[in-house]
Design a protein around this motif. Structure first.
Motif, short mmCIF file in Angstrom:
data_model
loop_
_atom_site.label_atom_id
_atom_site.label_comp_id
_atom_site.label_asym_id
_atom_site.label_seq_id
_atom_site.Cartn_x
_atom_site.Cartn_y
_atom_site.Cartn_z
N ASP A 1 -2.97 11.93 3.25
CA ASP A 1 -4.25 11.66 3.90
C ASP A 1 -4.35 10.08 3.92
OD1 ASP A 1 -4.61 14.25 4.67
OD2 ASP A 1 -6.03 14.66 2.99
N LYS A 2 -4.19 9.50 2.66
CA LYS A 2 -4.29 8.00 2.65
C LYS A 2 -3.42 7.25 3.55
CE LYS A 2 -6.24 8.48 -1.89
NZ LYS A 2 -6.26 8.26 -3.38
N LEU B 1 1.06 4.24 -2.75
CA LEU B 1 0.86 5.66 -2.54
C LEU B 1 1.92 6.62 -2.99
CD1 LEU B 1 -0.60 5.58 1.21
CD2 LEU B 1 -1.74 6.10 -0.98
N CYS C 1 0.86 -1.21 -0.08
CA CYS C 1 -0.05 -0.14 0.01
C CYS C 1 0.94 1.31 -0.09
CB CYS C 1 -1.01 -0.03 1.18
SG CYS C 1 -2.14 -1.30 1.23
N SER D 1 -3.06 14.63 -0.67
CA SER D 1 -3.72 13.41 -0.91
C SER D 1 -3.15 12.14 -0.50
CB SER D 1 -4.24 13.42 -2.53
OG SER D 1 -5.12 12.27 -2.84
#
Length: 402
Positions: free
Chosen positions: A182-183, A127, A123, A179
């Motif tokens: 944030d994720k 990102l 992940c 963005s």
């Protein structure tokens, strides 16, 4: 069996014990125990020689030897050969079974422990690749945002997502790659949620009974004590496992027709593992079922499995009989609680290394382990069991005098 031979003063029977190691099952067949590069015998092999009625004809008066290799033999003096005139049954039981301790984790939790870090790393890489503009040390920043999002504060046993609240209050101002940052924080929050959700899920799957079948298992070769040891090794359970139940039915020749037993073992966090085993004589197989529970109030009051297995062999418990002479079937059922018994006006007997002896009402109560022996009319589990006798072993001071 390799040979039967005659020497000057004795007859000998020689077997070749063929090992079949199976690391996956935690079972090993051998005649020696290897410790610190040396060979030591854990206990001697057993030869059981009986006449056609099942009576021991030698009473242990025989010699024996081992080697070369896996050869094993029994030597019978000429003075005993007359007892062989009508034929005998010779059985050797020299199986050594070892259990391997497994990690105290279910299969599901082990897989999750291995996959979880890989998913998190995957992940973070995704990102990083979705960044909107170049930024120095962005990879380390994403890891920091994830750790902040997953940071918790414990209050009265309740874990609160303090890190994610701090992120919302102080880290939401406009900045490069907001963005993906944030994720990354949301990824940390998701890790926090998984820590709450996954334990009940794993517990659910771990509590579902698991079943397996062991085939080509001969209780005639292993003996009931050997079969119990094999199940302990294959389950596996620790040396602190206890007997939850034991019930067997034998025919008039001492052959096992039914055999059911359960072990219970204490594991981490106050939970217990239950192993249920059913031996199918006609199929020569054992069906094992494994489940877990969150409590077992009588655990400390039940008999240690190792103790019971040893007593089955040492005290010849399976040879105990009900009252009233010969019966077509004999049922033995263990009361697993080590407790005080005062069964007055019943048939009560003690059992020790010297044999069986009566216990009178004036000697009660008896603090011991109780084995109930009776005579069922058929193999139907609902059949009436008559001529019951209570046999007590592991008797402690304060009970009947031995």
């Amino acid at each position: 069996m390799e040979k039967v031979g005659k020497r000057e003063k004795d007859l000998y029977i020689q077997l070749n014990v063929v090992p079949h190691p199976n690391p996956k099952s935690g079972q090993l067949l051998n005649i020696s125990h290897i410790t610190n590069d040396s060979f030591t015998h854990t206990n001697g092999p057993e030869w059981i020689i009986t006449d056609t009625t099942g009576k021991d004809v030698l009473g242990g008066t025989y010699g024996g030897g081992e080697g070369p290799g896996n050869a094993i033999s029994v030597d019978i003096p000429d003075t005993q050969l007359a007892k062989f005139a009508q034929g005998v049954h010779v059985r050797f039981s020299g199986f050594y079974l070892y259990g391997y301790t497994k990690l105290d984790q279910s299969t599901i939790s082990i897989w999750l422990s291995a996959l979880f870090p890989l998913i998190v790393i995957g992940c973070l890489i995704m990102l990083y690749r979705k960044r909107s503009e170049p930024e120095k040390n962005l990879g380390w920043k994403l890891i920091g945002h994830m750790l902040l999002g997953g940071f918790t504060f414990t209050l009265n046993g309740l874990r609160l997502p303090l890190g994610f609240v701090v992120y919302l209050l102080f880290f939401r101002k406009p900045r490069p790659n907001l963005s993906v940052k944030d994720k990354a924080a949301l990824l940390g929050l998701a890790m926090y949620v998984l820590q709450i959700v996954m334990p009940p899920v794993v517990h659910h799957f771990d509590s579902v009974p698991k079943q397996s079948i062991l085939r080509h298992v001969s209780v005639e070769q292993l003996g009931v004590d050997g079969l119990l040891k094999m199940v302990i090794a294959r389950a596996p359970v620790s040396n602190q496992a206890r007997i939850e139940s034991f019930e067997t039915v034998l025919d008039e020749y001492g052959e096992v027709k039914e055999l059911l037993f359960q072990f219970v073992d204490s594991v981490a966090n106050g939970r217990y593992t239950h192993i249920s085993a059913v031996y199918h004589a006609s199929e020569q197989s054992v069906t094992l079922k494994r489940s877990t529970s969150d409590g077992w109030l009588q655990f400390s009051q039940t008999v240690l499995a190792d103790n019971f297995i040893n007593k089955v062999q040492e005290l010849a418990l399976l040879k105990l009989k009900p009252a009233g002479g010969e019966h077509r079937y004999v049922k033995l059922e263990l009361d697993p609680l080590f407790a005080s018994y005062a069964m007055k006006n019943e048939s009560n007997f003690g059992v020790n290394e010297k044999g069986v002896y009566p216990i009178g009402d004036n000697q009660l109560p008896v603090t011991a382990t109780r084995l109930i022996v009776c005579a069922p009319q058929s193999l139907d589990r609902m059949s009436v069991c008559e001529d019951q006798i209570n046999y007590y072993f592991n008797i402690v001071e304060g009970g009947a005098l031995e």
